[in-house]
Design a protein around this motif. Structure first.
Motif, PDB file in Angstrom:
ATOM      1  N   ASP A  56      -8.775  14.060  -2.660  1.00 49.84           N
ATOM      2  CA  ASP A  56      -9.426  12.771  -2.845  1.00 49.84           C
ATOM      3  C   ASP A  56      -8.645  11.625  -2.220  1.00 49.84           C
ATOM      4  N   VAL A  57      -7.304  11.704  -2.284  1.00 45.47           N
ATOM      5  CA  VAL A  57      -6.443  10.630  -1.803  1.00 45.47           C
ATOM      6  C   VAL A  57      -5.275  11.231  -1.037  1.00 45.47           C
ATOM      7  N   VAL A  58      -4.947  10.631   0.109  1.00 40.17           N
ATOM      8  CA  VAL A  58      -3.749  10.990   0.864  1.00 40.17           C
ATOM      9  C   VAL A  58      -2.778   9.823   0.734  1.00 40.17           C
ATOM     10  N   LEU A  59      -1.582  10.120   0.244  1.00 43.46           N
ATOM     11  CA  LEU A  59      -0.497   9.141   0.185  1.00 43.46           C
ATOM     12  C   LEU A  59       0.536   9.590   1.200  1.00 43.46           C
ATOM     13  N   SER A  60       0.655   8.859   2.313  1.00 42.12           N
ATOM     14  CA  SER A  60       1.505   9.288   3.419  1.00 42.12           C
ATOM     15  C   SER A  60       2.534   8.238   3.801  1.00 42.12           C
ATOM     16  N   ASP A  61       3.713   8.721   4.123  1.00 39.35           N
ATOM     17  CA  ASP A  61       4.725   7.868   4.731  1.00 39.35           C
ATOM     18  C   ASP A  61       4.254   7.533   6.139  1.00 39.35           C
ATOM     19  N   VAL A  62       4.614   6.364   6.624  1.00 33.38           N
ATOM     20  CA  VAL A  62       4.265   5.955   7.984  1.00 33.38           C
ATOM     21  C   VAL A  62       5.025   6.801   8.999  1.00 33.38           C
ATOM     22  N   LYS A  85      -9.690   8.894   0.630  1.00 35.01           N
ATOM     23  CA  LYS A  85      -8.995   7.605   0.647  1.00 35.01           C
ATOM     24  C   LYS A  85      -7.576   7.810   1.168  1.00 35.01           C
ATOM     25  N   VAL A  86      -7.026   6.786   1.832  1.00 34.48           N
ATOM     26  CA  VAL A  86      -5.679   6.880   2.405  1.00 34.48           C
ATOM     27  C   VAL A  86      -4.835   5.699   1.958  1.00 34.48           C
ATOM     28  N   LEU A  87      -3.615   6.002   1.540  1.00 36.27           N
ATOM     29  CA  LEU A  87      -2.601   4.989   1.262  1.00 36.27           C
ATOM     30  C   LEU A  87      -1.410   5.292   2.153  1.00 36.27           C
ATOM     31  N   LEU A  88      -0.970   4.287   2.914  1.00 34.21           N
ATOM     32  CA  LEU A  88       0.215   4.443   3.752  1.00 34.21           C
ATOM     33  C   LEU A  88       1.388   3.710   3.117  1.00 34.21           C
ATOM     34  N   ALA A  89       2.555   4.286   3.266  1.00 35.37           N
ATOM     35  CA  ALA A  89       3.778   3.658   2.774  1.00 35.37           C
ATOM     36  C   ALA A  89       4.790   3.641   3.898  1.00 35.37           C
ATOM     37  N   GLY A  90       5.577   2.578   3.960  1.00 39.65           N
ATOM     38  CA  GLY A  90       6.578   2.489   5.006  1.00 39.65           C
ATOM     39  C   GLY A  90       7.809   1.754   4.533  1.00 39.65           C
ATOM     40  N   ILE A  95       5.899  -2.837   9.736  1.00 35.15           N
ATOM     41  CA  ILE A  95       5.296  -1.661  10.378  1.00 35.15           C
ATOM     42  C   ILE A  95       3.984  -1.317   9.687  1.00 35.15           C
ATOM     43  N   ALA A  96       3.999  -1.326   8.377  1.00 34.70           N
ATOM     44  CA  ALA A  96       2.794  -0.989   7.632  1.00 34.70           C
ATOM     45  C   ALA A  96       1.687  -2.004   7.890  1.00 34.70           C
ATOM     46  N   ASP A  97       2.044  -3.270   8.009  1.00 37.55           N
ATOM     47  CA  ASP A  97       1.036  -4.297   8.239  1.00 37.55           C
ATOM     48  C   ASP A  97       0.281  -4.088   9.545  1.00 37.55           C
ATOM     49  N   PRO A 107      -2.258  -0.699   4.355  1.00 35.10           N
ATOM     50  CA  PRO A 107      -1.116  -0.148   3.628  1.00 35.10           C
ATOM     51  C   PRO A 107      -0.406  -1.249   2.846  1.00 35.10           C
ATOM     52  N   HIS A 108      -0.113  -0.958   1.595  1.00 34.95           N
ATOM     53  CA  HIS A 108       0.520  -1.948   0.730  1.00 34.95           C
ATOM     54  C   HIS A 108       1.837  -1.471   0.160  1.00 34.95           C
ATOM     55  N   LEU A 109       2.166  -0.246   0.363  1.00 33.35           N
ATOM     56  CA  LEU A 109       3.315   0.320  -0.321  1.00 33.35           C
ATOM     57  C   LEU A 109       4.544   0.306   0.562  1.00 33.35           C
ATOM     58  N   ALA A 110       5.633  -0.103  -0.013  1.00 31.77           N
ATOM     59  CA  ALA A 110       6.904  -0.097   0.695  1.00 31.77           C
ATOM     60  C   ALA A 110       7.811   0.945   0.046  1.00 31.77           C
ATOM     61  N   LYS A 111       8.644   1.555   0.851  1.00 34.99           N
ATOM     62  CA  LYS A 111       9.620   2.490   0.320  1.00 34.99           C
ATOM     63  C   LYS A 111      10.945   1.766   0.182  1.00 34.99           C
ATOM     64  N   PRO A 112      11.728   2.039  -0.821  1.00 38.66           N
ATOM     65  CA  PRO A 112      11.465   3.087  -1.814  1.00 38.66           C
ATOM     66  C   PRO A 112      10.270   2.722  -2.696  1.00 38.66           C
ATOM     67  N   TYR A 113       9.570   3.755  -3.152  1.00 39.08           N
ATOM     68  CA  TYR A 113       8.356   3.577  -3.925  1.00 39.08           C
ATOM     69  C   TYR A 113       8.627   2.939  -5.277  1.00 39.08           C
ATOM     70  N   ASP A 114       7.713   2.084  -5.694  1.00 34.24           N
ATOM     71  CA  ASP A 114       7.654   1.634  -7.077  1.00 34.24           C
ATOM     72  C   ASP A 114       6.515   2.446  -7.688  1.00 34.24           C
ATOM     73  N   HIS A 115       6.835   3.364  -8.565  1.00 36.40           N
ATOM     74  CA  HIS A 115       5.855   4.294  -9.116  1.00 36.40           C
ATOM     75  C   HIS A 115       4.648   3.593  -9.732  1.00 36.40           C
ATOM     76  N   ARG A 116       4.882   2.474 -10.411  1.00 36.87           N
ATOM     77  CA  ARG A 116       3.763   1.761 -11.039  1.00 36.87           C
ATOM     78  C   ARG A 116       2.795   1.235  -9.993  1.00 36.87           C
ATOM     79  N   LEU A 117       3.312   0.772  -8.848  1.00 37.97           N
ATOM     80  CA  LEU A 117       2.435   0.265  -7.793  1.00 37.97           C
ATOM     81  C   LEU A 117       1.590   1.373  -7.197  1.00 37.97           C
ATOM     82  N   ILE A 118       2.168   2.546  -7.016  1.00 38.94           N
ATOM     83  CA  ILE A 118       1.398   3.668  -6.475  1.00 38.94           C
ATOM     84  C   ILE A 118       0.248   4.000  -7.403  1.00 38.94           C
TER      85      ILE A 118
END
Length: 128
Positions: A56-62, A85-90, A95-97, A107-118
């Protein structure tokens, strides 16, 4: 914890860093999701095309190892499987922008991940 409906959802976590991938995958499992893992874009494509998996969802590093980046994977998913659905993290927000058009919300997620945001982003994707 998630509801039974959420528990039926499957998330594919794609990250070349096995420690990062394992930590976020375990967190999502704890939240009630079924989670598959891939270390490269090629592995992710195999999982997405596998007839026994319904992702259903792909959560991928950039940045992924190999010939396919997270941007490339996201582009392929949008063309081949628009229902996924796709979520990109970088690691670098800039780069993500640049890949905002590849994801539903960009893409809205930055690494290191904040688990609550994911978890929040996955909930918003599911609500659509």
């Amino acid at each position: 914890m998630m509801t039974q409906e959420a528990a039926a959802e499957t998330i594919l976590v794609v990250d070349g860093d096995v420690i990062t991938r394992t930590v976020i995958a375990e967190y999502l499992r704890h939240c009630g999701f079924r989670v598959l893992e891939a270390g490269t874009g090629a592995e992710a494509m195999q999982a997405l095309q596998h007839p026994e998996f319904s992702i259903d969802v792909v959560l991928s590093d950039v940045e992924l190892p190999g010939d396919m980046s997270g941007f490339d994977l996201s582009h392929w998913v949008r063309k081949s499987m628009p229902q996924v659905k796709v979520l990109l993290a970088g690691a670098v927000e800039r780069i993500a922008d640049t890949a905002g058009d590849l994801c539903e919300d960009g893409p809205h997620l930055a690494k290191p991940y904040d688990h609550r945001l994911i978890l929040d982003h996955i909930k918003r994707l599911r609500a659509r």
